[in-house]
Motif scaffolding. Sequence first.
Motif, mmCIF file in Angstrom:
data_model
loop_
_atom_site.group_PDB
_atom_site.id
_atom_site.type_symbol
_atom_site.label_atom_id
_atom_site.label_comp_id
_atom_site.label_asym_id
_atom_site.label_seq_id
_atom_site.Cartn_x
_atom_site.Cartn_y
_atom_site.Cartn_z
ATOM 1 N N VAL A 175 0.840 -1.198 0.000
ATOM 2 C CA VAL A 175 0.000 0.000 0.000
ATOM 3 C C VAL A 175 0.878 1.252 0.000
ATOM 4 N N GLU A 176 1.974 1.211 0.745
ATOM 5 C CA GLU A 176 2.887 2.362 0.792
ATOM 6 C C GLU A 176 3.494 2.632 -0.585
ATOM 7 N N ALA A 177 3.932 1.557 -1.272
ATOM 8 C CA ALA A 177 4.524 1.723 -2.599
ATOM 9 C C ALA A 177 3.482 2.193 -3.613
ATOM 10 N N LEU A 178 2.249 1.724 -3.474
ATOM 11 C CA LEU A 178 1.174 2.158 -4.365
ATOM 12 C C LEU A 178 0.926 3.653 -4.207
ATOM 13 N N ASN A 179 0.912 4.122 -2.970
ATOM 14 C CA ASN A 179 0.731 5.549 -2.730
ATOM 15 C C ASN A 179 1.864 6.355 -3.356
ATOM 16 N N THR A 180 3.090 5.848 -3.238
ATOM 17 C CA THR A 180 4.232 6.524 -3.855
ATOM 18 C C THR A 180 4.047 6.616 -5.356
ATOM 19 N N LEU A 181 3.667 5.511 -5.978
ATOM 20 C CA LEU A 181 3.506 5.471 -7.423
ATOM 21 C C LEU A 181 2.466 6.482 -7.909
ATOM 22 N N LEU A 182 1.362 6.606 -7.173
ATOM 23 C CA LEU A 182 0.270 7.471 -7.617
ATOM 24 C C LEU A 182 0.457 8.927 -7.217
ATOM 25 N N LYS A 183 1.517 9.218 -6.462
ATOM 26 C CA LYS A 183 1.727 10.608 -6.009
ATOM 27 C C LYS A 183 3.063 11.199 -6.449
ATOM 28 N N VAL A 184 4.079 10.368 -6.617
ATOM 29 C CA VAL A 184 5.414 10.865 -6.942
ATOM 30 C C VAL A 184 5.699 10.632 -8.427
ATOM 31 N N ASP A 185 6.064 11.695 -9.133
ATOM 32 C CA ASP A 185 6.283 11.567 -10.581
ATOM 33 C C ASP A 185 7.734 11.837 -10.989
ATOM 34 N N THR A 186 8.656 11.743 -10.031
ATOM 35 C CA THR A 186 10.056 12.033 -10.339
ATOM 36 C C THR A 186 10.931 10.791 -10.254
ATOM 37 N N THR A 187 12.031 10.820 -10.989
ATOM 38 C CA THR A 187 13.024 9.765 -10.968
ATOM 39 C C THR A 187 14.406 10.412 -11.008
ATOM 40 N N ILE A 188 15.443 9.675 -10.715
ATOM 41 C CA ILE A 188 16.794 10.225 -10.713
ATOM 42 C C ILE A 188 17.461 9.974 -12.059
ATOM 43 N N ARG A 190 21.043 11.215 -14.041
ATOM 44 C CA ARG A 190 22.332 11.905 -13.920
ATOM 45 C C ARG A 190 22.484 12.573 -12.551
ATOM 46 N N GLY A 191 22.034 11.888 -11.529
ATOM 47 C CA GLY A 191 22.207 12.363 -10.170
ATOM 48 C C GLY A 191 21.208 13.392 -9.706
ATOM 49 N N LYS A 192 20.217 13.746 -10.540
ATOM 50 C CA LYS A 192 19.230 14.745 -10.163
ATOM 51 C C LYS A 192 17.815 14.186 -10.308
ATOM 52 N N PHE A 193 16.903 14.665 -9.452
ATOM 53 C CA PHE A 193 15.502 14.289 -9.578
ATOM 54 C C PHE A 193 14.873 15.067 -10.732
ATOM 55 N N VAL A 194 14.273 14.339 -11.668
ATOM 56 C CA VAL A 194 13.598 14.953 -12.809
ATOM 57 C C VAL A 194 12.245 14.274 -13.012
ATOM 58 N N HIS A 195 11.384 14.900 -13.794
ATOM 59 C CA HIS A 195 10.086 14.299 -14.102
ATOM 60 C C HIS A 195 10.284 13.015 -14.890
ATOM 61 N N ASP A 196 9.591 11.954 -14.512
ATOM 62 C CA ASP A 196 9.670 10.675 -15.214
ATOM 63 C C ASP A 196 8.653 10.663 -16.347
ATOM 64 N N ASN A 282 12.246 -3.195 -23.450
ATOM 65 C CA ASN A 282 13.399 -3.124 -22.547
ATOM 66 C C ASN A 282 13.565 -1.723 -21.966
ATOM 67 N N THR A 283 13.357 -0.701 -22.813
ATOM 68 C CA THR A 283 13.454 0.675 -22.334
ATOM 69 C C THR A 283 12.423 0.935 -21.245
ATOM 70 N N TYR A 284 11.202 0.500 -21.491
ATOM 71 C CA TYR A 284 10.126 0.658 -20.516
ATOM 72 C C TYR A 284 10.484 -0.033 -19.202
ATOM 73 N N TYR A 285 10.982 -1.248 -19.317
ATOM 74 C CA TYR A 285 11.336 -2.010 -18.110
ATOM 75 C C TYR A 285 12.444 -1.316 -17.320
ATOM 76 N N HIS A 286 13.478 -0.841 -18.001
ATOM 77 C CA HIS A 286 14.604 -0.202 -17.308
ATOM 78 C C HIS A 286 14.180 1.121 -16.668
ATOM 79 N N ARG A 287 13.283 1.857 -17.316
ATOM 80 C CA ARG A 287 12.782 3.093 -16.713
ATOM 81 C C ARG A 287 11.982 2.784 -15.440
ATOM 82 N N TRP A 288 11.202 1.717 -15.485
ATOM 83 C CA TRP A 288 10.420 1.317 -14.311
ATOM 84 C C TRP A 288 11.340 0.909 -13.168
#
Length: 361
Positions: A175-188, A190-196, A282-288
């Motif tokens: 449930v915690e991870a589900l909440n993260t997925l539906l609320k957080v839209d950033t990924t790292i 090159r060392g910085k948080f950016v929109h995924d 493969n690109t989709y999987y690696h981004r996930w």
Amino acid sequence: MKRTNTAKWIESAGRWQINVQKDGVRKTFTSAKPGRTGQREANKKADEWLDIGVKTERIKVSDAWEQLLQQKKLVSDAEYKNMASFGRSHLLPAIGIKSIKAVTEQDFQKIIDYAFRHPQGNSKEPLSKKTLQNYASYCKQFTNFCRKSKWTTLELEELQIPAASRKKGKNVLTVEALNTLLKVDTTIMRGKFVHDEYINYYRFQVLTGMRPGEMRGLRWEDVDGNLCRLKQAINAHGQITQGKNENALRTVVLSRRAVDVLEAQKAVTGKQEYIFPMESMNTYYHRWQRYQRSNDMPELSLYELRHTFVSIAKELPTGELKQLVGHSEDMDTYGTYSHYIAGDDERTAQNLQEIFDRLVD
């Protein structure tokens, strides 16, 4: 050659059985079907074997296997690659140099047993029951191919999957991870948080339970309000298919959350042909995978987003759930996909919406 006996019912084994002999070779044929239907089936198997003529030419297993692979490549590229991998790792090292006429059912049983005890690659875990069943299927396809080519009379009647094999465990989002997925839209990056840019892909998959290939093949013309018509899929090799099975082509109703994700995706990409364009699976999987690592989530596969959906939606009536995920009537949807997680189309959409609302803060 004509047989002079007939199949007899073996009470202790619960099957019909007939023993016949040709050219010094003794064979047993069976049928578990009750009544005279089973007796006729066992007799028919025996008659077919007695009537089959085998070519006198000698052909090696490796040569015959290559011919089967080339035939398979014309039909299914995905299965061709899976069978080629099985051949390289298991079948050819064991019996590749043998003559087909010299190969026995025990040879194939040893291949299955050895594969179970000695998994390939970096994994030390025993192969799953499903993988071993696939291997057994490849062996049977091979002997069928050789039999039709009149190189052998061998039939794999009693090939067994090791009793110690187990179904592969499946994981789901907490449930915690589900909440993260539906609320957080950033990924790292090159060392910085950016929109995924794939955030709507992940969210739509967990909100609908679609298979990755089904989602990849989804077009804007397939969506009408909160109805989504699945007309095709695109597999890992970029090929357009009719889906995994006859139930894959279906119409599903979307919850409000899923519709909102589609609107967000349209705002990003515009109304091009495909809703979720991607360079490759493969690109989709690696981004996930990157998104999960960036947000301290337990790492799951893309397909386990589908497992998560079924676990969340297990409160729905069985018929509604099967329609949503594309399972047949006799598919054990709950037993296969459902895991722990603490009407009509509109009712289904509303029920699904309420379930997600309870889980998401």
